[in-house]
Scaffold this active site. Structure first.
Site, PDB file in Angstrom:
ATOM      1  N   HIS A 205    -107.540  12.247  82.173  1.00 10.31           N
ATOM      2  CA  HIS A 205    -107.634  10.887  81.666  1.00 10.31           C
ATOM      3  C   HIS A 205    -107.865   9.875  82.786  1.00 10.31           C
ATOM      4  O   HIS A 205    -108.054   8.702  82.531  1.00 10.31           O
ATOM      5  CB  HIS A 205    -106.327  10.562  80.917  1.00 10.31           C
ATOM      6  CG  HIS A 205    -106.334   9.262  80.196  1.00 10.31           C
ATOM      7  ND1 HIS A 205    -107.272   8.941  79.221  1.00 10.31           N
ATOM      8  CD2 HIS A 205    -105.529   8.180  80.303  1.00 10.31           C
ATOM      9  CE1 HIS A 205    -107.021   7.721  78.762  1.00 10.31           C
ATOM     10  NE2 HIS A 205    -105.976   7.235  79.404  1.00 10.31           N
TER      11      HIS A 205
ATOM     12  N   ASP B 182    -110.759  15.092  78.134  1.00 12.91           N
ATOM     13  CA  ASP B 182    -109.663  14.116  78.229  1.00 12.91           C
ATOM     14  C   ASP B 182    -108.759  14.291  77.013  1.00 12.91           C
ATOM     15  O   ASP B 182    -109.198  14.128  75.874  1.00 12.91           O
ATOM     16  CB  ASP B 182    -110.255  12.701  78.277  1.00 12.91           C
ATOM     17  CG  ASP B 182    -109.181  11.615  78.414  1.00 12.91           C
ATOM     18  OD1 ASP B 182    -107.988  11.890  78.175  1.00 12.91           O
ATOM     19  OD2 ASP B 182    -109.553  10.473  78.752  1.00 12.91           O
TER      20      ASP B 182
ATOM     21  N   SER C  35    -108.009   3.093  80.430  1.00 16.48           N
ATOM     22  CA  SER C  35    -107.095   3.511  79.369  1.00 16.48           C
ATOM     23  C   SER C  35    -106.785   2.330  78.447  1.00 16.48           C
ATOM     24  O   SER C  35    -107.696   1.686  77.945  1.00 16.48           O
ATOM     25  CB  SER C  35    -105.828   4.081  80.024  1.00 16.48           C
ATOM     26  OG  SER C  35    -105.054   4.785  79.094  1.00 16.48           O
TER      27      SER C  35
END
Lengths: 271, 393
Positions: free
Chosen positions: A245, A217, A95
């Site tokens: 995610h 996602d 991320s």
């Protein structure tokens, strides 16, 4: 206090083997890697850390100014890389940390030889000619959502875990701090993360980079993953059949497999 | 009543009751697969969201969330659920078909197959409309409280700044150095004060005092004493007479706080300054002579604001080139640390060591020693003022 103890760094695997440093994203802590990182202990020196404010990190080192932008977080990763004297390291960032590890690679190109970006996004907010997936208002809404969910957070619950190496078994006291963060710290981190723009950095990151993209996602859509891989001079995209995610939690086997293939290909090139 | 089998409402079979409870429970129910696709939803939730249960069954849980809520879901909700097997009391806003929002609190549990893979996610949704508006009010109240504390501290600081001149005025022919250090973190108005003002050409009044206690009430007395002195000094110039009048003023004032002070009237002469000194319950000043050991002046006088009909006496000395007079509050001598009290002897020793230093150095050195003695944290206010005649070193 060294960066190693400030960030609750844990080291496992083969001490003499090439290092891999795994960095979690916004929200949780190094335990995000518990289903993935152990697979590399046989072949690598495996390093995990908590970003400032997360998990077992030491909040006494928190500085409002330093952590109001992502540079402060990236600099912490760079410090850990230096303190551990990592060389020829593969940095794996999930991320927001996909961008953070790239910043570290640019700061220490000699020490960091390759990157893995799991569900990366260089820019979350839409702009003319670019679709990040969110509008400015959505980020405000996220900050509100953080505020309402931290109403139940009390200062007595500040992260209290310290150097438990009994990995990957999570004790109750460890899971307590998972996904918990001081509300002000979380708010500032979220603001820095979701309002950042690292699109211009990508073409400068020359290290071989694996981009892992989930097929579904909502934070980092497929188009964004494709954009990242295109912009990176040595980027390669692998699509994972995973929703959400966090493939490191929802599809750990596929994630591990993709990273294994990537690091083996690096070995072939260098030897 | 056997207590062994669950009872159910009249006219409903146990199965009907279970179905009825699921559909019309006073909370929403959702079941999704591992990827968040909704497998079933109950009638209560459908009604709240303005959709049919069939419509809901073609959606994902994430689609019900606002964009900001989706980020929260992906970064906190989903990882926690995976890691702990459940999450509780997560605040979300669910999107209604009419584009309105349902503020909700959500609990979720993970249902796993024997091999550990996820069979289903079960979610209970509680309408939190009232609670959320109450929380907003709480958040606003917290923000208001923080803002008002900030204002109060600014006010205290401003007050303090008006009460203590941070830099004494320039006095031709005299070097004046002062230092003031409030106790603790300095957020509260303290009781120590000083003032230096002109009475005429080469004629000055120096005041250093200590009002007992701290906070707003002490500040009122500080202001009263300071401005009374300034007003009286227009006509009355002898320290002993000024102290008598201030004593009267304080006795007539409603406050029961008392005060100590030292007054020094300075008149310039060709080769130095003539100083008339009066003391009211205050430590007498220290005299640093170029050619003599530092000593404390022999001066006594009653506290201000306690007794009727008190009399004070002045002492007159001459300050020649190189001489320095040091005024201080008991924040110095009563400073306590691991070694006990700072005390008079230590004070004399420290000041005497700097006999040939400038007033500025004397003041800074003394403050440094006292703070070190207390490990850096002043337990009481500290005020020090040094008046030195240039030359002679």
């Amino acid at each position: 206090m060294s960066a190693v103890s400030r960030h609750a760094v844990s080291v496992s695997g083969r001490p003499e083997a090439p290092p891999m440093l795994f960095v979690h994203g916004f929200g949780c802590d190094q335990h995000m890697w518990r289903y993935v990182a152990p697979a590399f202990e046989a072949s690598h020196r495996v390093v995990l850390m908590d970003l400032m404010g997360a998990g077992g990190s030491d909040l006494s080192g928190y500085d409002e100014q330093r952590y109001s932008t992502l540079e402060g977080y990236a600099d912490d990763i760079t410090q850990v890389v230096r303190d551990l004297d990592l060389r020829d390291a593969v940095l794996v960032g999930h991320s927001v940390s996909a961008m953070l590890v790239a910043m570290t690679q640019l700061a220490e190109p000699e020490r960091v030889s390759a990157l893995v970006m799991v569900a990366p996004s260089p820019r979350y907010v839409d702009e003319p000619g670019y679709t990040g997936g969110f509008a400015e208002d959505d980020i405000d809404e996220l900050l509100d959502s953080l505020a309402s969910n931290y109403l139940g957070w009390s200062s007595a619950m500040a992260p209290a875990i310290m150097g438990n190496a009994d990995w990957p078994e999570l004790g109750a006291e460890l899971t307590e701090s998972f996904c918990r963060m001081d509300p002000e710290v979380a708010r500032r981190f979220a603001n820095a993360t979701f309002r950042s723009d690292h699109r211009e950095m990508l073409p400068r990151v020359e290290a071989p980079t694996l981009v892992l993209q989930c097929s579904n996602d909502v934070i980092a859509p497929v188009a964004v993953g494709e954009y990242v891989a295109e912009q990176l001079p040595a980027g390669s995209l692998v699509m994972l059949e995973a929703t959400g995610h966090c493939p490191n939690l929802s599809a750990p086997d596929a994630t591990t497999q993709a990273i294994t293939t990537f690091v083996s290909s690096l070995d072939t090139v260098t030897t | 009543m056997t207590g062994e089998s669950p009872r159910h409402p009249p006219g409903l079979t146990p199965r009907d009751e279970a179905d009825d409870l699921y559909q019309h429970a006073p909370c929403g129910y959702l079941t999704t697969d591992a990827d968040g696709r909704i497998l079933s939803a109950n009638a209560t939730l459908a009604r709240w969201l303005g959709r049919t249960t069939d419509e809901l069954a073609s959606m994902t849980f994430v689609e019900l969330l606002t964009p900001g809520g989706r980020i929260y879901h992906e970064t906190h909700f989903a990882p926690s659920l995976r890691m702990h097997g459940e999450v509780r009391e997560i605040a979300v806003e669910l999107r209604r078909s009419d584009a309105g929002r349902l503020p909700a609190l959500v609990n979720a549990t993970l249902d796993r197959h024997a091999d550990g893979s996820v069979r289903a996610v079960r979610i209970a949704v509680f309408d939190a409309t009232e609670r959320r508006s109450y929380e907003r009010e709480l958040l606003l109240a917290k923000e208001r409280a923080e803002a008002s504390e900030e204002r109060a501290q600014t006010l205290a600081r401003t007050l303090q700044e008006t009460l203590i001149p941070p830099i004494p005025p320039h006095v031709p022919g005299l070097e004046v150095a002062a230092v003031y250090r409030p106790a603790g973190d300095g957020t509260e108005v303290g009781g120590d004060f000083y003032d230096v003002f002109s009475l005429g050409q080469d004629d000055w009044m120096v005041v250093l005092g200590d009002v007992r206690g701290k906070g707003p009430e002490a500040a009122v007395v500080t202001a009263l004493v300071r401005y009374t002195l300034r007003a009286l000094a227009v006509t009355t110039r002898r320290p002993c007479l000024l102290l008598e009048q201030v004593n009267e003023t304080l006795l007539q004032h409603s406050s029961d706080r008392f005060c100590t002070a030292v007054l020094v009237r300075l008149r310039r002469r060709e080769d130095g300054w003539r100083a008339e000194i009066g003391v009211a319950g205050h430590p007498a000043p220290l005299l640093l002579r170029v050619d003599d050991r530092t000593r404390q002046l022999d001066l006594l006088g009653p506290l201000l604001g306690v007794l009727d009909d008190v009399a004070y006496t002045d002492r007159e000395i001459f300050l020649g080139a190189g001489d320095t007079l040091v005024l201080y509050t008991d924040g110095i001598t009563e400073a306590s640390g691991p070694l006990g009290f700072f005390g008079d002897e230590r004070l004399l020793r420290v000041v005497d060591a700097g006999r040939s230093s400038s007033p500025r150095e004397v003041v800074d050195n003394l403050l440094g020693e006292v703070l070190d003695f207390q490990r850096g944290v002043a337990r009481d206010d500290i005020a020090v003022l040094a008046l030195g005649v240039p030359g002679g070193h």
